[in-house]
Design a protein around this motif. Sequence first.
Motif, PDB file in Angstrom:
ATOM      1  N   PRO A  93      30.457  92.188  -2.298  1.00 30.92           N
ATOM      2  CA  PRO A  93      29.254  93.025  -2.348  1.00 30.92           C
ATOM      3  C   PRO A  93      28.699  93.318  -0.945  1.00 30.92           C
ATOM      4  CG  PRO A  93      29.121  91.331  -4.035  1.00 30.92           C
ATOM      5  CD  PRO A  93      30.337  91.023  -3.188  1.00 30.92           C
ATOM      6  N   GLU A  94      28.745  92.335  -0.072  1.00 31.01           N
ATOM      7  CA  GLU A  94      28.238  92.532   1.284  1.00 31.01           C
ATOM      8  C   GLU A  94      29.093  93.543   2.050  1.00 31.01           C
ATOM      9  OE1 GLU A  94      28.958  89.467  -0.044  1.00 31.01           O
ATOM     10  OE2 GLU A  94      26.894  88.894  -0.482  1.00 31.01           O
ATOM     11  N   GLU A  95      30.422  93.458   1.889  1.00 35.97           N
ATOM     12  CA  GLU A  95      31.304  94.413   2.553  1.00 35.97           C
ATOM     13  C   GLU A  95      31.085  95.827   2.018  1.00 35.97           C
ATOM     14  OE1 GLU A  95      35.269  91.798   3.705  1.00 35.97           O
ATOM     15  OE2 GLU A  95      34.957  92.368   1.591  1.00 35.97           O
ATOM     16  N   LEU A  96      30.880  95.948   0.718  1.00 33.68           N
ATOM     17  CA  LEU A  96      30.638  97.261   0.131  1.00 33.68           C
ATOM     18  C   LEU A  96      29.343  97.861   0.660  1.00 33.68           C
ATOM     19  CD1 LEU A  96      31.513  99.484  -1.782  1.00 33.68           C
ATOM     20  CD2 LEU A  96      30.437  98.227  -3.650  1.00 33.68           C
ATOM     21  N   THR A  97      28.306  97.040   0.768  1.00 34.04           N
ATOM     22  CA  THR A  97      27.047  97.510   1.334  1.00 34.04           C
ATOM     23  C   THR A  97      27.265  97.992   2.769  1.00 34.04           C
ATOM     24  OG1 THR A  97      25.756  96.019  -0.058  1.00 34.04           O
ATOM     25  CG2 THR A  97      24.686  96.817   1.953  1.00 34.04           C
ATOM     26  N   GLY A  98      27.974  97.228   3.556  1.00 35.38           N
ATOM     27  CA  GLY A  98      28.255  97.607   4.943  1.00 35.38           C
ATOM     28  C   GLY A  98      29.085  98.873   5.030  1.00 35.38           C
ATOM     29  N   LEU A  99      30.072  99.013   4.151  1.00 40.00           N
ATOM     30  CA  LEU A  99      30.906 100.210   4.140  1.00 40.00           C
ATOM     31  C   LEU A  99      30.071 101.446   3.825  1.00 40.00           C
ATOM     32  CD1 LEU A  99      33.699 101.529   4.269  1.00 40.00           C
ATOM     33  CD2 LEU A  99      33.974 100.937   1.851  1.00 40.00           C
TER      34      LEU A  99
END
Length: 186
Positions: free
Chosen positions: A142-148
């Motif tokens: 979820p954190e990577e998706l937010t950053g992406l």
Amino acid sequence: MEQRHRVTDVELMTALAHPLRGELLRHLMAHGPRTASECAEVVGSTASNCSWHLRQLAKFGLVEPVDGGDGRQRPWRATIVGLELGELADDDTMRTAQLAVLGSALRQDQQLTQRFLDRNEEIPPEWRDAGALDSYALKVTPEELTGLAEKVDALLRPYVTTIREDAPPEARTVHAAFRAFLWLTR
């Protein structure tokens, strides 16, 4: 750089849930000032109906009349560069309105995509070849998706129609949509 207008008010969210209002607002953000008559041609409605809905959007400060128009030929312009609806609310009324706004935007995205496919022979080759209809299956947290999503926004934002002031004369309005969410199986 201008940020999207964050919608936190349930009354505004409910007003935006009307499909014609959303389409009018997105049209003005994409193409700049237009009269109600010009909008009506694009959205498939009447000038008087568009005028009424534009006045409703103006009550919330999302659009405004442009100086210099005359009565019936008064252009309207968007006062925002985009909308941010936030996370889906716990409150049923707000969540229902958020889903309606998102559904309306998704329908317009699908319509624009289908129109591009249906009329591709009318599109100049350089524009047809420049477009992209890609999809990916990503494995992220979820954190990577937010950053992406934040990186994609930062990459696209300088080109947003209502923000860009240095566009070359040959630049045209292009529809770009980015969706990323958990892949749900049946």
